[in-house]
Write a protein that holds these residues in place. Structure first.
Motif, short mmCIF file in Angstrom:
data_model
loop_
_atom_site.label_atom_id
_atom_site.label_comp_id
_atom_site.label_asym_id
_atom_site.label_seq_id
_atom_site.Cartn_x
_atom_site.Cartn_y
_atom_site.Cartn_z
N ASP A 19 0.82 -1.21 0.00
CA ASP A 19 0.00 0.00 0.00
C ASP A 19 0.85 1.26 0.00
O ASP A 19 0.41 2.32 -0.42
CB ASP A 19 -0.93 0.03 1.22
N THR A 22 4.37 3.52 -4.09
CA THR A 22 3.68 4.36 -5.07
C THR A 22 4.41 4.43 -6.41
O THR A 22 3.97 5.12 -7.32
CB THR A 22 3.50 5.79 -4.53
N SER A 25 2.52 0.23 -9.93
CA SER A 25 1.32 -0.46 -9.46
C SER A 25 1.17 -1.85 -10.10
O SER A 25 0.62 -2.74 -9.49
CB SER A 25 0.08 0.37 -9.75
N LYS A 30 -8.43 1.09 -12.36
CA LYS A 30 -8.26 2.44 -11.85
C LYS A 30 -8.41 2.53 -10.33
O LYS A 30 -7.91 3.45 -9.72
CB LYS A 30 -9.25 3.38 -12.52
N GLU A 31 -9.11 1.58 -9.74
CA GLU A 31 -9.33 1.63 -8.30
C GLU A 31 -8.08 1.19 -7.54
O GLU A 31 -7.42 0.24 -7.92
CB GLU A 31 -10.50 0.74 -7.88
N SER A 32 -7.82 1.86 -6.47
CA SER A 32 -6.72 1.50 -5.60
C SER A 32 -7.15 0.31 -4.73
O SER A 32 -8.22 0.35 -4.11
CB SER A 32 -6.37 2.68 -4.71
#
Length: 66
Positions: A19, A22, A25, A30-32
């Protein structure tokens, strides 16, 4: 109610080391994933709150019958 009990009434969710990464990915959606887990934890908390309210209503009804 005891302040300590009030503080521990919600599920904080799970935090993973990834998490905090950064830089890359490796995913196309598109969602984290962290955001999705937060939303799921909030839904869980809400369902627990509703269950507790229903349980309390049931207990209050039983006490009134006695």
């Amino acid at each position: 109610m005891n302040d300590l009990l009030k503080q521990n009434r919600t599920f904080g969710g799970l935090i993973f080391e990834s998490d905090f990464n950064t830089e890359y990915s490796g995913r196309r959606e598109k969602e984290s994933p962290a955001a999705l887990r937060i939303v799921a934890a909030r839904r869980f908390d809400e369902q627990c709150r509703l269950n507790a309210q229903a349980r309390d209503r049931g207990l209050a009804g039983k006490e009134a019958d006695v």
